[in-house]
Design a protein around this motif. Sequence first.
Motif, PDB file in Angstrom:
ATOM      1  N   SER A  99     -31.666 -13.828   1.262  1.00 49.53           N
ATOM      2  CA  SER A  99     -32.431 -12.837   0.496  1.00 49.53           C
ATOM      3  C   SER A  99     -31.533 -11.712   0.003  1.00 49.53           C
ATOM      4  O   SER A  99     -31.641 -11.274  -1.147  1.00 49.53           O
ATOM      5  CB  SER A  99     -33.554 -12.247   1.354  1.00 49.53           C
ATOM      6  OG  SER A  99     -34.538 -13.195   1.610  1.00 49.53           O
ATOM      7  N   LEU A 100     -30.651 -11.233   0.874  1.00 49.04           N
ATOM      8  CA  LEU A 100     -29.740 -10.157   0.482  1.00 49.04           C
ATOM      9  C   LEU A 100     -28.788 -10.631  -0.608  1.00 49.04           C
ATOM     10  O   LEU A 100     -28.563  -9.928  -1.598  1.00 49.04           O
ATOM     11  CB  LEU A 100     -28.959  -9.663   1.703  1.00 49.04           C
ATOM     12  CG  LEU A 100     -28.128  -8.406   1.495  1.00 49.04           C
ATOM     13  CD1 LEU A 100     -29.022  -7.206   1.188  1.00 49.04           C
ATOM     14  CD2 LEU A 100     -27.293  -8.107   2.722  1.00 49.04           C
ATOM     15  N   ARG A 101     -28.240 -11.825  -0.459  1.00 45.05           N
ATOM     16  CA  ARG A 101     -27.334 -12.382  -1.478  1.00 45.05           C
ATOM     17  C   ARG A 101     -28.081 -12.534  -2.812  1.00 45.05           C
ATOM     18  O   ARG A 101     -27.535 -12.223  -3.870  1.00 45.05           O
ATOM     19  CB  ARG A 101     -26.778 -13.722  -1.017  1.00 45.05           C
ATOM     20  CG  ARG A 101     -25.791 -14.337  -1.986  1.00 45.05           C
ATOM     21  CD  ARG A 101     -25.118 -15.558  -1.414  1.00 45.05           C
ATOM     22  NE  ARG A 101     -24.195 -15.250  -0.328  1.00 45.05           N
ATOM     23  CZ  ARG A 101     -22.963 -14.803  -0.514  1.00 45.05           C
ATOM     24  NH1 ARG A 101     -22.494 -14.599  -1.723  1.00 45.05           N
ATOM     25  NH2 ARG A 101     -22.186 -14.551   0.517  1.00 45.05           N
ATOM     26  N   HIS A 102     -29.324 -12.993  -2.773  1.00 45.46           N
ATOM     27  CA  HIS A 102     -30.130 -13.154  -3.981  1.00 45.46           C
ATOM     28  C   HIS A 102     -30.300 -11.817  -4.704  1.00 45.46           C
ATOM     29  O   HIS A 102     -30.122 -11.724  -5.922  1.00 45.46           O
ATOM     30  CB  HIS A 102     -31.493 -13.746  -3.607  1.00 45.46           C
ATOM     31  CG  HIS A 102     -32.471 -13.766  -4.720  1.00 45.46           C
ATOM     32  ND1 HIS A 102     -33.524 -12.880  -4.801  1.00 45.46           N
ATOM     33  CD2 HIS A 102     -32.557 -14.550  -5.827  1.00 45.46           C
ATOM     34  CE1 HIS A 102     -34.215 -13.129  -5.899  1.00 45.46           C
ATOM     35  NE2 HIS A 102     -33.648 -14.133  -6.539  1.00 45.46           N
ATOM     36  N   LEU A 103     -30.622 -10.764  -3.954  1.00 47.54           N
ATOM     37  CA  LEU A 103     -30.822  -9.448  -4.579  1.00 47.54           C
ATOM     38  C   LEU A 103     -29.518  -8.883  -5.131  1.00 47.54           C
ATOM     39  O   LEU A 103     -29.503  -8.263  -6.198  1.00 47.54           O
ATOM     40  CB  LEU A 103     -31.435  -8.471  -3.574  1.00 47.54           C
ATOM     41  CG  LEU A 103     -32.880  -8.772  -3.185  1.00 47.54           C
ATOM     42  CD1 LEU A 103     -33.353  -7.811  -2.120  1.00 47.54           C
ATOM     43  CD2 LEU A 103     -33.790  -8.721  -4.392  1.00 47.54           C
ATOM     44  N   LEU A 104     -28.418  -9.097  -4.423  1.00 45.88           N
ATOM     45  CA  LEU A 104     -27.123  -8.628  -4.927  1.00 45.88           C
ATOM     46  C   LEU A 104     -26.753  -9.348  -6.225  1.00 45.88           C
ATOM     47  O   LEU A 104     -26.208  -8.741  -7.143  1.00 45.88           O
ATOM     48  CB  LEU A 104     -26.036  -8.817  -3.870  1.00 45.88           C
ATOM     49  CG  LEU A 104     -26.127  -7.873  -2.671  1.00 45.88           C
ATOM     50  CD1 LEU A 104     -25.198  -8.334  -1.558  1.00 45.88           C
ATOM     51  CD2 LEU A 104     -25.806  -6.440  -3.076  1.00 45.88           C
TER      52      LEU A 104
END
Length: 131
Positions: A99-104
């Motif tokens: 999820s964090l990688r997706h938002l970044l």
Amino acid sequence: MNFTESLKKNFQFRYVYNRGRSIANRHLVMYVVKNGAQGNKLGISVSKKVGKSVVRSHVTRLIRESYRNMEEEIRPGYDIVVIARVICKDATFHEVNASLRHLLKKHQLLLSHQENHQEKNCEKEIENEER
């Protein structure tokens, strides 16, 4: 976290909320604003709605560790606030990491492989000059 400072004060969070762009997915919401500095500043917010203090601390640690693992791939010069949604309390590390990688990626903060390689070479040259 080698390159990143923490956002700690309420006014720092409010500045990012008011001036930054937000993008959300199932587990997280991310606000980002340029800070004009060399490094990033990270703030993590986990509401009491997520759970009791043990659960909130666990979610905070998951987010911080996910960020730390990909810290070298993130463009410098941004204030980032990550807000955990209620569903995040049941998420695994890999789900939070994804999820964090997706938002970044959505915020275009991840360096491409070539940019990341060039930045590492530049850092090595600076270290060699300082010696």
